[in-house]
Design a protein around this motif. Structure first.
Motif, PDB file in Angstrom:
ATOM      1  N   ILE A  40      51.574  23.167  31.392  1.00  0.00           N
ATOM      2  CA  ILE A  40      51.154  24.512  31.020  1.00  0.00           C
ATOM      3  C   ILE A  40      50.678  25.261  32.256  1.00  0.00           C
ATOM      4  O   ILE A  40      50.954  26.456  32.406  1.00  0.00           O
ATOM      5  N   LEU A  41      50.013  24.565  33.158  1.00  0.00           N
ATOM      6  CA  LEU A  41      49.558  25.199  34.392  1.00  0.00           C
ATOM      7  C   LEU A  41      50.734  25.632  35.264  1.00  0.00           C
ATOM      8  O   LEU A  41      50.649  26.632  35.971  1.00  0.00           O
ATOM      9  N   LYS A  42      51.820  24.899  35.212  1.00  0.00           N
ATOM     10  CA  LYS A  42      53.009  25.272  35.975  1.00  0.00           C
ATOM     11  C   LYS A  42      53.727  26.460  35.348  1.00  0.00           C
ATOM     12  O   LYS A  42      54.383  27.228  36.038  1.00  0.00           O
ATOM     13  N   ALA A  43      53.600  26.624  34.039  1.00  0.00           N
ATOM     14  CA  ALA A  43      54.299  27.700  33.346  1.00  0.00           C
ATOM     15  C   ALA A  43      53.580  29.040  33.457  1.00  0.00           C
ATOM     16  O   ALA A  43      54.211  30.084  33.326  1.00  0.00           O
ATOM     17  N   ILE A  44      52.296  29.024  33.706  1.00  0.00           N
ATOM     18  CA  ILE A  44      51.516  30.270  33.735  1.00  0.00           C
ATOM     19  C   ILE A  44      52.021  31.254  34.795  1.00  0.00           C
ATOM     20  O   ILE A  44      52.232  32.424  34.488  1.00  0.00           O
ATOM     21  N   PRO A  45      52.250  30.849  36.048  1.00  0.00           N
ATOM     22  CA  PRO A  45      52.750  31.829  37.032  1.00  0.00           C
ATOM     23  C   PRO A  45      54.124  32.395  36.661  1.00  0.00           C
ATOM     24  O   PRO A  45      54.394  33.578  36.899  1.00  0.00           O
ATOM     25  N   ILE A  46      54.973  31.584  36.054  1.00  0.00           N
ATOM     26  CA  ILE A  46      56.294  32.056  35.642  1.00  0.00           C
ATOM     27  C   ILE A  46      56.163  33.087  34.533  1.00  0.00           C
ATOM     28  O   ILE A  46      56.833  34.126  34.548  1.00  0.00           O
ATOM     29  N   LEU A  47      55.294  32.826  33.573  1.00  0.00           N
ATOM     30  CA  LEU A  47      55.086  33.779  32.484  1.00  0.00           C
ATOM     31  C   LEU A  47      54.458  35.074  32.974  1.00  0.00           C
ATOM     32  O   LEU A  47      54.820  36.161  32.499  1.00  0.00           O
ATOM     33  N   VAL A  48      53.549  34.995  33.919  1.00  0.00           N
ATOM     34  CA  VAL A  48      52.936  36.195  34.479  1.00  0.00           C
ATOM     35  C   VAL A  48      53.978  37.015  35.232  1.00  0.00           C
ATOM     36  O   VAL A  48      54.039  38.241  35.097  1.00  0.00           O
ATOM     37  N   ALA A  49      54.819  36.353  36.015  1.00  0.00           N
ATOM     38  CA  ALA A  49      55.874  37.060  36.740  1.00  0.00           C
ATOM     39  C   ALA A  49      56.862  37.710  35.771  1.00  0.00           C
ATOM     40  O   ALA A  49      57.290  38.853  35.988  1.00  0.00           O
ATOM     41  N   ALA A  50      57.214  37.013  34.695  1.00  0.00           N
ATOM     42  CA  ALA A  50      58.123  37.587  33.694  1.00  0.00           C
ATOM     43  C   ALA A  50      57.483  38.781  33.010  1.00  0.00           C
ATOM     44  O   ALA A  50      58.161  39.779  32.724  1.00  0.00           O
ATOM     45  N   PHE A  51      56.193  38.717  32.759  1.00  0.00           N
ATOM     46  CA  PHE A  51      55.471  39.836  32.152  1.00  0.00           C
ATOM     47  C   PHE A  51      55.531  41.070  33.043  1.00  0.00           C
ATOM     48  O   PHE A  51      55.846  42.178  32.587  1.00  0.00           O
ATOM     49  N   PHE A  52      55.236  40.895  34.338  1.00  0.00           N
ATOM     50  CA  PHE A  52      55.258  42.028  35.260  1.00  0.00           C
ATOM     51  C   PHE A  52      56.667  42.585  35.450  1.00  0.00           C
ATOM     52  O   PHE A  52      56.860  43.806  35.496  1.00  0.00           O
ATOM     53  N   LEU A  53      57.659  41.718  35.555  1.00  0.00           N
ATOM     54  CA  LEU A  53      59.039  42.176  35.700  1.00  0.00           C
ATOM     55  C   LEU A  53      59.496  42.912  34.452  1.00  0.00           C
ATOM     56  O   LEU A  53      60.161  43.951  34.551  1.00  0.00           O
ATOM     57  N   GLY A  54      59.132  42.408  33.286  1.00  0.00           N
ATOM     58  CA  GLY A  54      59.495  43.079  32.041  1.00  0.00           C
ATOM     59  C   GLY A  54      58.857  44.443  31.914  1.00  0.00           C
ATOM     60  O   GLY A  54      59.508  45.417  31.496  1.00  0.00           O
TER      61      GLY A  54
END
Length: 60
Positions: free
Chosen positions: A3-17
């Motif tokens: 889950i800790l590894k997924a957080i930066p990816i989800l944050v980046a996807a949020f900003f890109l979206g």
């Protein structure tokens, strides 16, 4: 740990979206064609992201 590894990816996807949606809103208000947001930087990044699995499936 995963889950800790997924957080930066989800944050980046949020900003890109959000960046892409702001480009979509700008294009709609300017009366541009439907494909105009895909020719911007966030649109190109999203298309590249969607093409990675295709590349891995057929060319790797």
């Amino acid at each position: 740990m995963s889950i800790l590894k997924a957080i930066p990816i989800l944050v980046a996807a949020f900003f890109l979206g959000n960046w892409f949606l702001s480009e979509v809103r700008k294009a709609k208000s300017a009366g541009k064609p439907w494909y105009a947001p895909y020719l911007t930087i966030p649109g190109i990044l999203i298309m590249i992201t969607f093409m990675i699995p295709v590349y891995l499936r057929f060319f790797h």
